[in-house]
Design a protein around this motif. Sequence first.
Motif, short mmCIF file in Angstrom:
data_model
loop_
_atom_site.label_atom_id
_atom_site.label_comp_id
_atom_site.label_asym_id
_atom_site.label_seq_id
_atom_site.Cartn_x
_atom_site.Cartn_y
_atom_site.Cartn_z
N LEU A 1 -7.61 -6.71 -1.49
CA LEU A 1 -6.47 -7.62 -1.61
C LEU A 1 -5.26 -6.81 -1.16
O LEU A 1 -4.78 -5.95 -1.88
CB LEU A 1 -6.30 -8.11 -3.04
CG LEU A 1 -7.44 -8.96 -3.60
CD1 LEU A 1 -7.13 -9.39 -5.03
CD2 LEU A 1 -7.71 -10.17 -2.73
N ALA A 2 -4.82 -7.07 0.06
CA ALA A 2 -3.71 -6.33 0.64
C ALA A 2 -2.41 -7.10 0.42
O ALA A 2 -2.26 -8.20 0.93
CB ALA A 2 -3.95 -6.14 2.14
N PRO A 3 -1.48 -6.52 -0.33
CA PRO A 3 -0.18 -7.18 -0.47
C PRO A 3 0.46 -7.37 0.91
O PRO A 3 0.38 -6.49 1.77
CB PRO A 3 0.62 -6.21 -1.34
CG PRO A 3 -0.44 -5.51 -2.14
CD PRO A 3 -1.58 -5.33 -1.17
N HIS A 4 1.07 -8.53 1.12
CA HIS A 4 1.70 -8.88 2.39
C HIS A 4 2.57 -7.73 2.88
O HIS A 4 3.42 -7.24 2.17
CB HIS A 4 2.54 -10.15 2.21
CG HIS A 4 3.34 -10.55 3.40
ND1 HIS A 4 2.76 -10.82 4.62
CD2 HIS A 4 4.66 -10.73 3.56
CE1 HIS A 4 3.70 -11.17 5.47
NE2 HIS A 4 4.86 -11.11 4.86
N GLY A 5 2.30 -7.26 4.12
CA GLY A 5 3.03 -6.15 4.70
C GLY A 5 2.27 -4.84 4.64
O GLY A 5 2.73 -3.84 5.17
N SER A 6 1.09 -4.84 4.03
CA SER A 6 0.32 -3.60 3.84
C SER A 6 -0.70 -3.33 4.93
O SER A 6 -1.15 -2.21 5.10
CB SER A 6 -0.43 -3.65 2.51
OG SER A 6 0.46 -3.66 1.43
N LEU A 7 -1.08 -4.34 5.66
CA LEU A 7 -2.26 -4.26 6.52
C LEU A 7 -1.91 -3.94 7.98
O LEU A 7 -2.06 -4.76 8.86
CB LEU A 7 -3.03 -5.58 6.44
CG LEU A 7 -4.47 -5.57 6.89
CD1 LEU A 7 -5.29 -4.58 6.07
CD2 LEU A 7 -5.06 -6.95 6.77
N PHE B 1 0.84 -1.20 0.00
CA PHE B 1 0.00 0.00 0.00
C PHE B 1 0.87 1.25 0.00
O PHE B 1 0.53 2.24 -0.61
CB PHE B 1 -0.88 0.04 1.26
CG PHE B 1 -2.09 -0.85 1.23
CD1 PHE B 1 -2.40 -1.67 0.16
CD2 PHE B 1 -2.94 -0.87 2.33
CE1 PHE B 1 -3.52 -2.48 0.17
CE2 PHE B 1 -4.07 -1.67 2.35
CZ PHE B 1 -4.37 -2.47 1.28
N SER B 2 1.99 1.20 0.70
CA SER B 2 2.85 2.38 0.86
C SER B 2 3.76 2.65 -0.32
O SER B 2 4.36 3.72 -0.40
CB SER B 2 3.69 2.22 2.13
OG SER B 2 4.49 1.06 2.05
N ARG B 3 3.88 1.70 -1.26
CA ARG B 3 4.86 1.84 -2.34
C ARG B 3 4.31 1.73 -3.75
O ARG B 3 4.93 2.19 -4.71
CB ARG B 3 5.93 0.75 -2.20
CG ARG B 3 6.70 0.84 -0.92
CD ARG B 3 7.74 -0.26 -0.87
NE ARG B 3 8.28 -0.36 0.48
CZ ARG B 3 8.86 -1.43 0.96
NH1 ARG B 3 8.98 -2.51 0.21
NH2 ARG B 3 9.32 -1.44 2.18
N ALA B 4 3.17 1.10 -3.93
CA ALA B 4 2.63 0.85 -5.27
C ALA B 4 2.34 2.15 -6.02
O ALA B 4 2.05 3.18 -5.40
CB ALA B 4 1.35 0.02 -5.18
N GLN B 5 2.41 2.09 -7.32
CA GLN B 5 2.15 3.27 -8.15
C GLN B 5 0.67 3.60 -8.25
O GLN B 5 0.30 4.77 -8.35
CB GLN B 5 2.71 3.05 -9.56
CG GLN B 5 4.22 2.94 -9.59
CD GLN B 5 4.71 2.50 -10.96
OE1 GLN B 5 4.23 1.54 -11.53
NE2 GLN B 5 5.68 3.24 -11.49
N TYR B 6 -0.18 2.57 -8.25
CA TYR B 6 -1.61 2.79 -8.49
C TYR B 6 -2.49 2.07 -7.48
O TYR B 6 -2.14 1.01 -6.97
CB TYR B 6 -2.01 2.28 -9.88
CG TYR B 6 -1.25 2.95 -10.99
CD1 TYR B 6 -1.56 4.25 -11.40
CD2 TYR B 6 -0.20 2.29 -11.62
CE1 TYR B 6 -0.84 4.86 -12.40
CE2 TYR B 6 0.51 2.91 -12.63
CZ TYR B 6 0.19 4.20 -13.01
OH TYR B 6 0.90 4.81 -14.01
N LEU B 7 -3.65 2.65 -7.26
CA LEU B 7 -4.74 2.01 -6.53
C LEU B 7 -5.78 1.68 -7.60
O LEU B 7 -6.10 2.54 -8.42
CB LEU B 7 -5.30 2.96 -5.49
CG LEU B 7 -6.46 2.42 -4.65
CD1 LEU B 7 -6.33 2.95 -3.22
CD2 LEU B 7 -7.79 2.80 -5.22
N VAL B 8 -6.27 0.46 -7.59
CA VAL B 8 -7.24 0.05 -8.61
C VAL B 8 -8.45 -0.62 -7.98
O VAL B 8 -8.37 -1.19 -6.89
CB VAL B 8 -6.62 -0.92 -9.66
CG1 VAL B 8 -5.55 -0.22 -10.47
CG2 VAL B 8 -6.09 -2.18 -9.02
#
Length: 131
Positions: free
Chosen positions: A66-72, A21-28
């Motif tokens: 769908l939270a990538p591991h480490g995002s939640l 969540f803290s690094r991705a370029q986009y929220l979809v």
Amino acid sequence: MIGKDDVVCTTINEDLTFDLFSRAQYLVLIKNGVIIHKEVNPALNSVNKRPTVAKRCVELNATMVLAPHGSLCYPSYLILRRAGVNIYVVKPGEKLGNDLNEYNKASAWEVTYSSFLAIKERIMEVIFHEQ
């Protein structure tokens, strides 16, 4: 496991791979396997990175995250749970479009790990910002 009426919120990069969540370029937002909404990740310009994504997913009426591991982290988890959003964990680096039904329900261990990772990232930002 994803229902036909589910609106899935997650974070991805240009190459359609899941990222924190803290690094991705986009929220979809995804519905029926199709991206129906794409925006620049609001966490990239926020102090409260992970909770910013969680709040935005709720604002966009997502029914599943769908939270990538480490995002939640804990605040993100609370925001999503209070809104009644179903939360699942995916592996960062995996490509969107692979079987979206291969994920695990969020656990207390995931929230704890993500919270510690968020604290570490915040400390690193402070250290490198002061130099």
